[in-house]
Design a protein around this motif. Structure first.
Motif, short mmCIF file in Angstrom:
data_model
loop_
_atom_site.label_atom_id
_atom_site.label_comp_id
_atom_site.label_asym_id
_atom_site.label_seq_id
_atom_site.Cartn_x
_atom_site.Cartn_y
_atom_site.Cartn_z
N PRO A 3 -6.83 7.31 -6.88
CA PRO A 3 -5.38 7.47 -7.06
C PRO A 3 -5.01 7.40 -8.54
CG PRO A 3 -5.84 5.95 -5.27
CD PRO A 3 -7.16 6.25 -5.95
N THR A 4 -4.27 8.39 -8.99
CA THR A 4 -3.92 8.52 -10.39
C THR A 4 -2.41 8.64 -10.53
OG1 THR A 4 -6.00 9.65 -10.79
CG2 THR A 4 -4.31 9.90 -12.48
N VAL A 17 3.95 -4.44 -17.59
CA VAL A 17 2.76 -3.85 -16.97
C VAL A 17 2.43 -2.55 -17.68
CG1 VAL A 17 4.08 -2.62 -15.20
CG2 VAL A 17 1.72 -3.20 -14.77
N ASN A 18 1.16 -2.26 -17.76
CA ASN A 18 0.73 -1.06 -18.45
C ASN A 18 0.26 -0.02 -17.43
OD1 ASN A 18 0.11 0.68 -20.46
ND2 ASN A 18 -1.81 -0.31 -21.03
N VAL A 19 1.18 0.51 -16.66
CA VAL A 19 0.88 1.60 -15.74
C VAL A 19 1.55 2.83 -16.33
CG1 VAL A 19 1.17 2.53 -13.42
CG2 VAL A 19 0.72 0.10 -13.73
N ARG A 20 0.76 3.75 -16.74
CA ARG A 20 1.25 4.96 -17.39
C ARG A 20 0.71 6.18 -16.65
NH1 ARG A 20 4.92 2.44 -19.34
NH2 ARG A 20 4.71 1.21 -21.20
N VAL A 21 1.32 7.32 -16.93
CA VAL A 21 0.81 8.57 -16.39
C VAL A 21 -0.64 8.70 -16.81
CG1 VAL A 21 1.02 11.07 -16.51
CG2 VAL A 21 3.08 9.66 -16.34
N GLY A 22 -1.49 8.96 -15.83
CA GLY A 22 -2.92 9.07 -16.07
C GLY A 22 -3.69 7.82 -15.68
N SER A 23 -2.98 6.71 -15.42
CA SER A 23 -3.67 5.48 -14.99
C SER A 23 -4.35 5.72 -13.66
CB SER A 23 -2.68 4.33 -14.84
OG SER A 23 -2.09 3.99 -16.06
N VAL A 24 -5.61 5.31 -13.55
CA VAL A 24 -6.37 5.43 -12.31
C VAL A 24 -6.35 4.06 -11.64
CG1 VAL A 24 -8.62 5.94 -11.29
CG2 VAL A 24 -7.80 7.27 -13.25
N LEU A 25 -5.98 4.04 -10.37
CA LEU A 25 -5.78 2.79 -9.64
C LEU A 25 -6.86 2.59 -8.57
CD1 LEU A 25 -1.96 3.30 -9.27
CD2 LEU A 25 -3.10 1.71 -10.81
N PRO A 26 -7.21 1.35 -8.31
CA PRO A 26 -8.21 1.09 -7.28
C PRO A 26 -7.64 1.29 -5.87
CG PRO A 26 -7.40 -0.97 -8.18
CD PRO A 26 -6.78 0.13 -8.99
N LEU A 27 -8.50 1.66 -4.95
CA LEU A 27 -8.08 1.85 -3.56
C LEU A 27 -7.78 0.52 -2.86
CD1 LEU A 27 -10.62 4.58 -2.45
CD2 LEU A 27 -8.13 4.83 -2.53
N LEU A 28 -8.59 -0.49 -3.11
CA LEU A 28 -8.48 -1.75 -2.37
C LEU A 28 -7.50 -2.74 -2.95
CD1 LEU A 28 -12.24 -2.43 -1.52
CD2 LEU A 28 -10.50 -1.31 -0.10
N TRP A 29 -7.23 -2.68 -4.24
CA TRP A 29 -6.47 -3.76 -4.87
C TRP A 29 -5.08 -3.34 -5.33
CZ3 TRP A 29 -9.51 -6.75 -2.71
CH2 TRP A 29 -10.88 -6.56 -2.73
N ARG A 86 0.59 -8.47 -3.83
CA ARG A 86 1.08 -9.49 -4.76
C ARG A 86 -0.11 -9.95 -5.61
NH1 ARG A 86 3.26 -10.60 0.03
NH2 ARG A 86 5.51 -10.56 0.22
N ASP A 87 -0.08 -9.63 -6.88
CA ASP A 87 -1.08 -10.12 -7.83
C ASP A 87 -2.51 -9.70 -7.52
OD1 ASP A 87 0.99 -11.57 -9.17
OD2 ASP A 87 0.82 -13.14 -7.66
N THR A 88 -2.73 -8.63 -6.78
CA THR A 88 -4.11 -8.24 -6.46
C THR A 88 -4.71 -7.30 -7.49
OG1 THR A 88 -3.39 -6.43 -5.06
CG2 THR A 88 -3.83 -8.54 -3.97
N ASN A 89 -3.91 -6.43 -8.07
CA ASN A 89 -4.43 -5.50 -9.08
C ASN A 89 -4.17 -6.05 -10.47
OD1 ASN A 89 -5.63 -3.04 -9.93
ND2 ASN A 89 -3.62 -2.21 -10.37
N LEU A 90 -2.99 -6.54 -10.71
CA LEU A 90 -2.62 -7.14 -11.99
C LEU A 90 -1.92 -8.47 -11.72
CD1 LEU A 90 -1.13 -3.95 -13.67
CD2 LEU A 90 -3.29 -5.04 -14.26
#
Length: 159
Positions: A3-4, A17-29, A86-90
């Protein structure tokens, strides 16, 4: 690969938070990843989830079901209609995600709202999840999706 982030609407209040266009995100977290995982059955998606699980820390693993953790996560997100974390990815960041369906019913994108955990209600039945779900349903309708559940609900029902 995963997921991007393809778009981002900046809030009026700063979110650390540093979520920007192009950020790749984990499936599980991430909530975004979990929404995709719950609705995409492709072998490649399942393989990515298995790889993430194999690399997971003990702390991450403890947040998942011990029996069939990926399938249990998929079922819980499907049942809720959205993914909430809640707090799983960041640390300090919570998020709610709902799938966007195209005209064929396939999930083509995910809509996510996020905020600082202390002031962000990431519960599946909270106002943010309801708003994200309603907006995702409206966008899906514009994309040509006819929700069979909404159609079967009768007149006056809507998403």
């Amino acid at each position: 690969r995963a997921p991007t982030t393809v778009g981002c609407e900046e809030p009026g209040v700063p979110v650390p938070v540093n979520v920007r266009v192009g950020s790749v995100l984990p499936l599980l977290w991430s909530a975004t990843g979990r929404a995709f995982l719950a609705h995409l059955d492709e072998r490649a998606v399942q393989a990515m989830a298995q790889e993430e699980l194999a690399r997971a820390s003990d702390e991450q693993r403890s947040s998942l079901s011990t029996a069939e953790p990926i399938e249990a996560l998929r079922r819980s997100v499907q049942a809720a209609g959205c993914a909430c974390v809640r707090d799983t990815n960041l640390r300090g960041i919570s998020a709610v995600s709902a799938p966007l369906h195209d005209h064929t019913g396939r999930v083509c994108a995910v809509l996510t709202a996020l905020g600082a955990t202390g002031g962000f209600d990431a519960s599946v039945d909270g106002p943010i999840a309801k708003a994200v779900g309603q907006e995702a349903a409206a966008i899906s309708k514009v994309l040509g999706y006819a929700d069979p559940a909404a159609a079967g609900a009768g007149a006056g029902a809507g998403a």
